[in-house]
Design an enzyme around this catalytic site. Sequence first.
Site, PDB file in Angstrom:
ATOM      1  N   ASP A 122       0.823  -1.211   0.000  1.00 48.00           N
ATOM      2  CA  ASP A 122       0.000   0.000   0.000  1.00 48.00           C
ATOM      3  C   ASP A 122       0.854   1.257   0.000  1.00 48.00           C
ATOM      4  O   ASP A 122       2.077   1.209   0.154  1.00 48.00           O
ATOM      5  CB  ASP A 122      -0.957  -0.003   1.201  1.00 48.00           C
TER       6      ASP A 122
ATOM      7  N   ASN B 143      -6.855  -2.227  14.604  1.00 51.07           N
ATOM      8  CA  ASN B 143      -8.262  -2.485  14.270  1.00 51.07           C
ATOM      9  C   ASN B 143      -8.421  -3.701  13.362  1.00 51.07           C
ATOM     10  O   ASN B 143      -9.497  -3.935  12.817  1.00 51.07           O
ATOM     11  CB  ASN B 143      -8.886  -1.242  13.616  1.00 51.07           C
TER      12      ASN B 143
ATOM     13  N   HIS C  76      -6.831  -4.179  10.477  1.00 53.56           N
ATOM     14  CA  HIS C  76      -6.621  -3.978   9.037  1.00 53.56           C
ATOM     15  C   HIS C  76      -5.362  -4.703   8.573  1.00 53.56           C
ATOM     16  O   HIS C  76      -4.433  -4.919   9.336  1.00 53.56           O
ATOM     17  CB  HIS C  76      -6.595  -2.484   8.669  1.00 53.56           C
TER      18      HIS C  76
ATOM     19  N   GLU D 106      -9.455  -1.566   5.525  1.00 57.47           N
ATOM     20  CA  GLU D 106      -9.960  -1.137   6.820  1.00 57.47           C
ATOM     21  C   GLU D 106     -11.277  -1.845   7.167  1.00 57.47           C
ATOM     22  O   GLU D 106     -12.030  -2.245   6.274  1.00 57.47           O
ATOM     23  CB  GLU D 106     -10.213   0.374   6.784  1.00 57.47           C
TER      24      GLU D 106
HETATM   25  P1  PGA Z   1       2.635  -1.168  12.828  1.00 61.72           P
HETATM   26  O1  PGA Z   1       1.475  -1.129  11.750  1.00 61.72           O
HETATM   27  O2  PGA Z   1       3.548  -2.268  12.398  1.00 61.72           O
HETATM   28  O3  PGA Z   1       3.279   0.173  12.726  1.00 61.72           O
HETATM   29  O4  PGA Z   1       1.988  -1.443  14.134  1.00 61.72           O
HETATM   30  C1  PGA Z   1       0.886  -2.325  11.343  1.00 61.72           C
HETATM   31  C2  PGA Z   1      -0.228  -2.025  10.386  1.00 61.72           C
HETATM   32  O5  PGA Z   1      -0.888  -0.972  10.570  1.00 61.72           O
HETATM   33  O6  PGA Z   1      -0.445  -2.830   9.474  1.00 61.72           O
END
Ligand code: PGA
Length: 239
Positions: free
Chosen positions: A67, A136, A138, A143
């Site tokens: 992404d 959350n 995702h 999302e």
């Molecule tokens: P993080 O993000 O590794 O910074 O916790 C993970 C994500 O949002 O996929």
Amino acid sequence: MRIIRCKNYDEVSEVAARIVAAQVTMKPDCVLGLPTGSTPLGMYSRLIQKNKENKIDFSNVTTFNLDEYFPISRSNNQSYYYFMFENFFNHININKENIHIPNGETTDPEAECASYEAAIEAAGGIDLQVLGIGQNGHIGFNEPGDFLESTTHITTLTQSTIAANSRFFESIDDVPKKALTSGMGTILKSKKIIILASGKAKSEAVKSLLSGKITTQNPSTMLNLHKDVTLIADEDALL
Ligand code: PGA
């Protein structure tokens, strides 16, 4: 789903790096799907180290990142383009032509998403997809919501993600509100998937992932539909 229970973040990083290294050794011209975020940083630094020690050769590897924010300039130090070169690609012997990251500078996001999806297909699909997981649930920027998209698409970030990612920006208002992301179908078509989770903040999302119940309110739960997924998580994330 296979679960590898690790003591801490370092062990998560080491196990993930070993799995990626094994994939590249087995198939030197493999296609890797790669994430950004804080979680994979330890894995990337170990892979850089292995590359410097000639234990892993990236010269024939192709990569597709999950992404990118939209819109964002590639020179913005919060872009995922910048992140990947800074934390990984600038330090390994990958052929830069084999690197793919959704283009956050595009003026035609729909066309960019369609050509990104087609490029993954043309490369023969992803052999090993590495994922992080949002608080959350995702994955990529898929999302939680009433529905999920199958292919690479433009999406609007949730408040929870904007808040979680604001730690990297000067203010929460500077976090882009949209992103280009691989879809759930894009991810689930990968031949093999590893998902990394570290820390208490991820424990609710991980608990729901491991419940086996599939819900669009936690996109990671869709991984339960795939036959070759390994969760690599530390004790805090598995609380
Ligand atoms: P993080 O993000 O590794 O910074 O916790 C993970 C994500 O949002 O996929």
